[in-house]
Structures are given as structure tokens and as C-alpha cells.
Scaffold this motif. Structure first.
Motif, mmCIF file in Angstrom:
data_model
loop_
_atom_site.group_PDB
_atom_site.id
_atom_site.type_symbol
_atom_site.label_atom_id
_atom_site.label_comp_id
_atom_site.label_asym_id
_atom_site.label_seq_id
_atom_site.Cartn_x
_atom_site.Cartn_y
_atom_site.Cartn_z
ATOM 1 N N CYS A 77 0.828 -1.195 0.000
ATOM 2 C CA CYS A 77 0.000 0.000 0.000
ATOM 3 C C CYS A 77 0.871 1.258 0.000
ATOM 4 N N GLN A 78 0.205 2.413 0.149
ATOM 5 C CA GLN A 78 0.928 3.683 0.134
ATOM 6 C C GLN A 78 1.948 3.798 1.255
ATOM 7 N N MET A 79 1.660 3.180 2.398
ATOM 8 C CA MET A 79 2.633 3.193 3.488
ATOM 9 C C MET A 79 3.960 2.597 3.023
ATOM 10 N N ASN A 80 3.884 1.468 2.319
ATOM 11 C CA ASN A 80 5.106 0.845 1.817
ATOM 12 C C ASN A 80 5.793 1.706 0.771
ATOM 13 N N VAL A 81 5.003 2.315 -0.100
ATOM 14 C CA VAL A 81 5.586 3.180 -1.131
ATOM 15 C C VAL A 81 6.333 4.339 -0.482
ATOM 16 N N HIS A 82 5.702 4.947 0.541
ATOM 17 C CA HIS A 82 6.351 6.070 1.221
ATOM 18 C C HIS A 82 7.582 5.588 1.994
ATOM 19 N N ASP A 83 7.498 4.413 2.613
ATOM 20 C CA ASP A 83 8.673 3.859 3.294
ATOM 21 C C ASP A 83 9.813 3.638 2.307
ATOM 22 N N SER A 84 9.481 3.224 1.086
ATOM 23 C CA SER A 84 10.534 3.011 0.087
ATOM 24 C C SER A 84 11.215 4.316 -0.294
ATOM 25 N N GLU A 85 10.456 5.416 -0.287
ATOM 26 C CA GLU A 85 11.094 6.713 -0.521
ATOM 27 C C GLU A 85 12.126 7.002 0.565
ATOM 28 N N ARG A 86 11.819 6.594 1.786
ATOM 29 C CA ARG A 86 12.781 6.797 2.878
ATOM 30 C C ARG A 86 13.982 5.860 2.734
ATOM 31 N N LEU A 87 13.730 4.626 2.314
ATOM 32 C CA LEU A 87 14.843 3.697 2.108
ATOM 33 C C LEU A 87 15.793 4.233 1.036
ATOM 34 N N ARG A 88 15.235 4.794 -0.041
ATOM 35 C CA ARG A 88 16.092 5.386 -1.073
ATOM 36 C C ARG A 88 16.878 6.572 -0.513
ATOM 37 N N GLY A 89 16.193 7.382 0.297
ATOM 38 C CA GLY A 89 16.877 8.525 0.905
ATOM 39 C C GLY A 89 18.010 8.091 1.812
ATOM 40 N N PRO A 125 15.935 10.631 6.073
ATOM 41 C CA PRO A 125 16.101 11.199 4.724
ATOM 42 C C PRO A 125 15.125 10.545 3.753
ATOM 43 N N THR A 126 14.663 11.313 2.776
ATOM 44 C CA THR A 126 13.659 10.806 1.841
ATOM 45 C C THR A 126 14.056 11.154 0.414
ATOM 46 N N ARG A 127 13.999 10.147 -0.456
ATOM 47 C CA ARG A 127 14.191 10.367 -1.891
ATOM 48 C C ARG A 127 12.818 10.180 -2.539
ATOM 49 N N ARG A 128 12.082 11.286 -2.712
ATOM 50 C CA ARG A 128 10.700 11.212 -3.192
ATOM 51 C C ARG A 128 10.653 10.903 -4.680
ATOM 52 N N GLU A 129 9.595 10.178 -5.053
ATOM 53 C CA GLU A 129 9.456 9.734 -6.434
ATOM 54 C C GLU A 129 8.858 10.799 -7.338
ATOM 55 N N SER A 130 8.091 11.729 -6.787
ATOM 56 C CA SER A 130 7.438 12.743 -7.609
ATOM 57 C C SER A 130 7.836 14.129 -7.127
ATOM 58 N N PRO A 131 8.208 15.015 -8.035
ATOM 59 C CA PRO A 131 8.536 16.378 -7.628
ATOM 60 C C PRO A 131 7.316 17.271 -7.453
#
Length: 490
Positions: A11-23, A138-144
Motif C-alpha cells: 500500500c501507500q505506506m510501503n511506497v512512502h517507506d521506500s522513498e525513505r529507504l532510497r533517501g 532522509p527521503t528520496r521522493r518519487e514525484s517532484p
């Protein structure tokens, strides 16, 4: 430099967590692997809600085993809900995995990778409670131009079908000032749309004793200059109160869209699910929302085949679908999850019966969504142009994005008109409706935005790998189609 790839399920929680993992990985000096390249570090951020989650993970791990054997120094990490559930058994089943971490300690990933590299053995670290609120990482967001903002993590509900509270823990709320500060910072970077995110978003405030905190937060978002669209997911009918409806209707940048999980239209099944509302209460909420926002698009989650569900119960669900006129629904066949009360309930529904009911539900919901979408034909809508929403855009020579009510719109740009960028806003007239999207072949105007400028700047960054989404409706660059599996929360 060592390269990385993060593969996301859920779900979106996982997607947002992945942005943090990338960061976290980029903060530690890793760079994203170019698309098609074999990364030095592959991270699986997993979901545990559906029954096939285990097979999906171990199948993917099996495919990577020979890759790792021929690539010295490659590392594989598994995190997320399935890691929290299975813990050390992942390494027993797939001994080539280097790191296993849970939902409560995603910030430990870079350290665990380094520890595994030095020790030359697998590292498993699963915490039973949150060590640091993830939004501080830290967060590497997928959308600007569109962003998730967590207001809480965890869930205090005890739904008998759901394993999420056991894996995410009890609800932890951020202070309103911290949430608003993050939103303001995002707007400063060019973001014009945010989605407030929580397992049960409208119970926000329970930890600091303010039952009206979520409505106040929505109104406060309305005062942030440059923030044009506010969404939230997912609420729970039990906690959805009149002040939230009023805040939605009275705050111009809160969008007229609502994802309200139903799960079942049978009071008997809702009671067995331990859902603390009944169908009449649910339908009153829908009526109140439409009275305040007549054009609101409402979507939902529905589970078919819960233990003990009779044909009469199922007909109750179909009846609610007809009355509620959902713009979209995420429909699930009930899935046993180890450790949940529903797993051992009597009267498990035969799979062929579940499949038959599922198909009938999907057919009805598609008809209802199509009828709702036809009501929009002839109207002008403002579309936030997106990247990656339209899979056939190249063939149809259209662009795609989301209207204010979150409907997916594919639209044409006339010859000689400079196409809008992702993050810009296009005004178009809807000319055709399908069950899951709209087409607009009458073009009006484009409003270039700071979000579009931010997208242009992002072109210098490495391309984002597509996520694997199995959950609730989304915005921005992570599209979802109705009738998919996913996180049965809310």
C-alpha cells in the motif's frame, strides 16, 4: 559507487517507506542503478496482507540467487511487513539474503548492510516497537509535484481479518506542527499536491487527546500558500465525524474525493470482522459527504468471502454498492493470514463460491463506476498532469493526470500547443467515459506551475524505477487501477 534498487510491494505506506529507504541509501553514498542494470544492493520492501505475499517474495529471491552467485559483493535486503512477520525464517528459507529488517527500524538499513558486508554473514534485526518516527529520516521522493506526508503510523483497531496492527504496532501520531512544517517545506520545493497518510488517518490525535485534530489539520493545510491539492487516506467509518466533512467542504484546497473502506454490506459480517459500524451508519456518512460535496468521488475497499458469509450477506454488499454509487472499488477475495482471528473461524467459504461472488461484485461495480463517470461527460475539469499514469498515452497521443476528484483523465493536446509538463494543470472538457477512466478531447488551457518547474529540474536526477503497487488509490506518478489486491486497512 555502489548502486541500489528498491522493489516495493503493498500500500501507500510501503511506497512512502521506500522513498525513505532510497533517501537513506543515497545519504550513505549509494546511487540508484540505471534501469536494466544489475544493482549492487537490492532491497525488497514487502507486504504481508495478501496470502500470495510469501510466494511473491520467495519467487523473486529465488530469481536473484544465481545473479548474486555470479556478482561478487552483491547484497540482498528484505524489509517491510513480511519481514516483520517472518523474521529469521527468511534467512532460513533463502540463506543468500544478507539483511532482514522490520517496519520499526527502516533507518538501520545502511548500518545492517555494512555490518553484513564486514561480518560476511546475514544480519537480522527486527524491533517490536518504533525506534524513531520514519518522517525524520532522509527521503528520496518519487514525484517532484505530488508527495505523501505521514500523519501517523500504526493502528489501534482489531479487525479480525487484518494483520497490519501486529506488524505496524499501535498508532503513533506526529504533532500537527511537525506535519505542517513538512508540508510547507515540500511546497517550497515545488510540490502542489500532498496526501496525508495514516493507517487510520481520521483517528489522528488519539495519542495526544484531541479527537478533532484531523479536521483542524485539514483546515490548517488550507492556509498554506502554494498548496493546491490536499488528499488523505485511509479513514475509518467509525472515526469519520461531521467536523471532518465540514473541513473538507469548507477548505478550498481539500479535494472532493474520499476513500472510505466498506469491507462488507452485511451487519453480520461486519460484526464478525470486528468493524465498529454497521451498513446504515456507513450509508449515512456517504449521504452526508454528498450533501456537503455533491460532486465528490467516493471509492472503497470490499472483501468477498469472509468466513461465514452467506449469499444473503453478499447480496447486502451488492445493495450497498448500488446505493453508494462508488466511483471505484478495490475488491478482494478474503485471504487467510496467520495470526489473525479470522484464520481459525468456522464456515470458511469455498474458493469457487468466493470466485463467483467476486466476479459478480466486480461486474456490478464496473457498471456503477461507468454510470458515475458518464455523469462527468461534458464538464470541464482541471487535470494535474502526471508522469506514468497513462500506459497507452504514446499510442493514443494523449497525456494523463488526475482531476480534482481523483478520476484518471486522458486528454489530447492540439497541434501547435506546447504540451503541459508533469506538475502543470490543464483545463479540458470530458468527451468520453469508461469504467476506470475519462477521455477529454476538447482542450481548454494550460497553467504552468512551480511543480512543473520542479519536474523539469528533476530530469537531471536518475530515472525512478516503477513501484509495484497492490493497494489503495494513489496520486502522482504511482497509478493504481481498481479491483487490485492490497492493504486491507481502514
Amino acid at each position: 559507487m555502489r548502486t541500489y534498487e528498491v522493489r516495493t510491494y503493498g500500500c501507500q505506506m510501503n511506497v512512502h517507506d521506500s522513498e525513505r529507504l532510497r533517501g537513506l541509501l543515497e545519504d550513505a553514498g549509494y546511487v540508484r542503478a540505471p534501469e536494466g542494470d544489475e544493482a549492487d544492493v537490492v532491497v525488497f520492501n514487502t507486504c504481508a496482507v495478501r496470502e500470495n505475499a510469501d510466494n511473491k517474495l520467495y519467487g523473486n529471491l529465488g530469481h536473484l540467487a544465481p545473479v548474486k552467485a555470479r556478482k561478487p559483493g552483491m547484497q540482498i535486503a528484505v524489509g517491510g511487513c513480511l519481514a516483520q512477520k517472518d523474521k529469521a525464517s527468511i534467512v532460513r528459507k533463502a540463506p543468500w539474503v544478507d539483511v532482514v529488517f522490520g517496519t520499526h527500524n527502516i533507518g538501520a538499513l545502511p548500518v545492517l548492510l555494512e555490518r553484513a558486508r564486514i561480518a560476511e554473514e546475514s544480519q537480522v534485526e527486527i524491533l517490536e516497537s518504533l525506534d524513531v518516527f520514519p518522517s525524520t529520516l532522509p527521503t528520496r521522493r518519487e514525484s517532484p509535484y505530488s508527495a505523501w506526508v505521514s500523519v501517523s503510523v500504526g493502528c489501534n483497531n482489531t479487525c479480525t481479518f487484518c494483520i497490519v496492527p501486529a506488524l505496524r504496532g499501535r498508532e503513533k501520531d506526529r504533532r500537527p506542527g511537525d506535519v505542517l512544517a513538512e508540508v510547507e517545506a515540500l511546497v517550497g520545493e515545488g510540490v502542489l499536491e500532498v496526501t496525508l497518510l495514516g493507517q487510520n488517518v481520521n483517528s489522528y490525535g488519539v495519542e495526544f487527546g484531541d479527537r478533532f485534530a484531523f479536521g483542524k489539520l485539514l483546515r490548517a493545510c488550507g492556509g498554506i500558500e502554494g498548496l493546491e491539492r490536499v488528499r488523505f487516506t485511509s479513514p475509518h467509518p467509525r472515526d469519520f465525524t461531521a467536523d471532518v466533512i465540514e473541513a473538507m467542504a469548507e477548505t478550498p484546497n481539500v479535494m472532493p474525493s474520499l476513500h472510505m473502506p466498506l469491507q462488507s454490506g452485511s451487519d453480520a459480517v461486519l460484526k464478525a470482522m470486528r468493524r465498529s459500524y454497521r451498513r446504515d451508519r456507513y450509508l449515512r456518512i456517504i449521504e452526508d459527504v454528498r450533501a456537503a460535496m455533491p460532486d465528490a468521488a467516493i471509492t472503497t475497499d470490499i472483501i468477498v468471502g469472509f468466513p461465514g458469509e452467506t449469499e444473503e450477506d453478499f447480496q447486502g454488499t451488492l445493495d450497498v454498492v448500488r446505493q453508494a454509487r462508488f466511483a471505484g472499488a478495490f475488491t478482494f477475495q478474503y485471504s487467510k493470514r496467520p495470526g489473525t482471528p479470522a484464520e481459525s473461524m468456522a464456515d470458511q467459504v469455498p474458493r469457487d463460491v468466493v470466485q463467483d461472488r467476486y466476479e459478480r461484485l466486480v461486474a456490478l461495480q464496473d457498471d456503477m463506476a461507468w454510470a458515475e463517470n458518464k455523469r462527468v461527460v461534458g464538464r470541464s475539469v482541471e487535470v494535474l498532469v502526471a508522469e506514468g499514469e497513462g500506459r497507452k498515452d504514446a499510442a493514443t497521443h494523449r497525456l494523463s493526470g488526475r482531476a480534482a476528484d481523483n478520476r484518471l483523465v486522458h486528454f489530447a493536446v492540439p497541434e501547435g500547443v506546447e504540451p503541459p509538463r508533469p506538475g502543470d494543470l490543464a483545463t479540458v472538457e470530458v468527451t468520453y467515459a469508461a469504467p476506470h477512466h475519462l477521455v477529454a478531447d476538447v482542450f481548454g488551457a494550460v497553467r504552468r506551475t512551480r511543480a512543473g518547474d520542479a519536474w523539469e529540474r528533476s530530469l537531471d536526477a536518475p530515472a525512478a524505477a516503477p513501484g509495484v503497487m497492490l493497494g489503495m488509490p494513489t496520486v502522482g506518478a504511482q497509478p493504481l487501477e481498481p479491483s487490485t489486491g492490497g492493504c486491507q486497512v481502514g
